[in-house]
Design an enzyme around this catalytic site. Sequence first.
Site, PDB file in Angstrom:
ATOM      1  N   GLU A 168       9.908  64.762  88.627  1.00 24.53           N
ATOM      2  CA  GLU A 168       9.824  66.218  88.517  1.00 24.53           C
ATOM      3  C   GLU A 168       9.762  66.661  87.056  1.00 24.53           C
ATOM      4  O   GLU A 168      10.802  66.845  86.410  1.00 24.53           O
ATOM      5  CB  GLU A 168      11.023  66.892  89.195  1.00 24.53           C
ATOM      6  CG  GLU A 168      10.978  66.886  90.706  1.00 24.53           C
ATOM      7  CD  GLU A 168      12.152  67.619  91.334  1.00 24.53           C
ATOM      8  OE1 GLU A 168      12.090  67.904  92.544  1.00 24.53           O
ATOM      9  OE2 GLU A 168      13.141  67.895  90.627  1.00 24.53           O
ATOM     10  N   GLU A 254       9.465  64.616  98.114  1.00 27.80           N
ATOM     11  CA  GLU A 254      10.861  65.077  98.141  1.00 27.80           C
ATOM     12  C   GLU A 254      10.909  66.487  98.709  1.00 27.80           C
ATOM     13  O   GLU A 254      10.255  67.392  98.198  1.00 27.80           O
ATOM     14  CB  GLU A 254      11.466  65.053  96.734  1.00 27.80           C
ATOM     15  CG  GLU A 254      12.933  65.482  96.685  1.00 27.80           C
ATOM     16  CD  GLU A 254      13.525  65.379  95.284  1.00 27.80           C
ATOM     17  OE1 GLU A 254      13.230  64.374  94.601  1.00 27.80           O
ATOM     18  OE2 GLU A 254      14.253  66.312  94.870  1.00 27.80           O
TER      19      GLU A 254
END
Length: 388
Positions: A168, A254
């Site tokens: 991320e 995710e």
Amino acid sequence: MARRISFLLASVLSAVAAIGGGSSVPTSFKPPAGSPVAQHGRIRVQGSQLVDEHGVPVRLRGMSMFWSQWGGKYWNDDVVQWLVRDWKISLLRAPMGVEDGGYLEGPESERQTVTVVVDAAIRAGIYVIIDWHDHRAEKHEGDARKFFDKMAKLYGRFPNVFFEIFNEPLQESWETDIMPYEQQIVDTIRRHSGNLIICGTRTWSQDVDLAADKPLKGFNLAYTLHFYAAYHKESLREKARVALSKGIALVASEWGTCYFDGNGQLDLNETNIWLDFLAEHNISDTNWALNDKDEACSALLPGTQNKANWSTDVLTDSGRFVRSDLKSTREAETKKAAEEEGAETKKAAEEEGDAEPLDQISSAQGVHSLFTLVLSLLAVGMTANLRA
């Protein structure tokens, strides 16, 4: 008992191989019959879709483990096998922590942790994502290159293994910070493997529309879409639609049923909207997270043992919901496959049946001709007798 012994043996072999820095899976290994990898083979990107080796669109589903340095007790063969048998996963994500006591401080131990899980996934015949779980990967490019160079050499030949190269990114620039790092890692992996690479996107892997405007160079690349249902709503789905319309493939590597910090109230209504969206667009996904941390998005209650055979009593509300959803998806896929196989069998039988009357007609015509010949000969014989 035999199955249990084989699992224990696999665990021992994986541990021994991991200590040596290698894989316990032989290069000649074939996925178990009927497993997802046996069915689909090597996955590739075609337009905005993932397709299998037969060119058929495929959607893989499963679980993400928790950060390796904090949730590593569940990173073992027994847990992987249980997720395959009981939760019916076809995809597992292995998020190796980089900072905060992760790879940067203990590269060998973290790599060993990853190797045990990857080997277990290969033996089970499912797909597995090796995830560089980092928010500042562009600061650790050298370490990432070394890691993925080794992992691509080790696992690049197995169709099971995908590489997620930047979990991320935060709010760095896509063009000047994230892209240069990811292009370096893509090029490193490509020296050893053509397998799927999943690339992180700006703003906690949400700005997939920016990635679609200027994608990386290379083939078999997909981009991460992360969401937490209690916070991320229609506006993020619209970003995903834009990205798909521009021709890039997405993987929801995710996602959570709760708030983006892993806690708060579950929003299962919004979760179902998201799951319908993923199904509509055939986007593969892994749920965060298989762990027992005392937070809403954990699948396990605090203190759950790290050997499987778990009853639903040790699952959180999120864990029960996700397990049920994964099982129902797999059951629907199995039913559809059986129906398609049955339809093909029926069609083949009908085609064979259609051919049978022709054979019968041919046989009947032959008998009729023979009978006519016999009558003719008899008639000739009778005429001859009369003349005599």
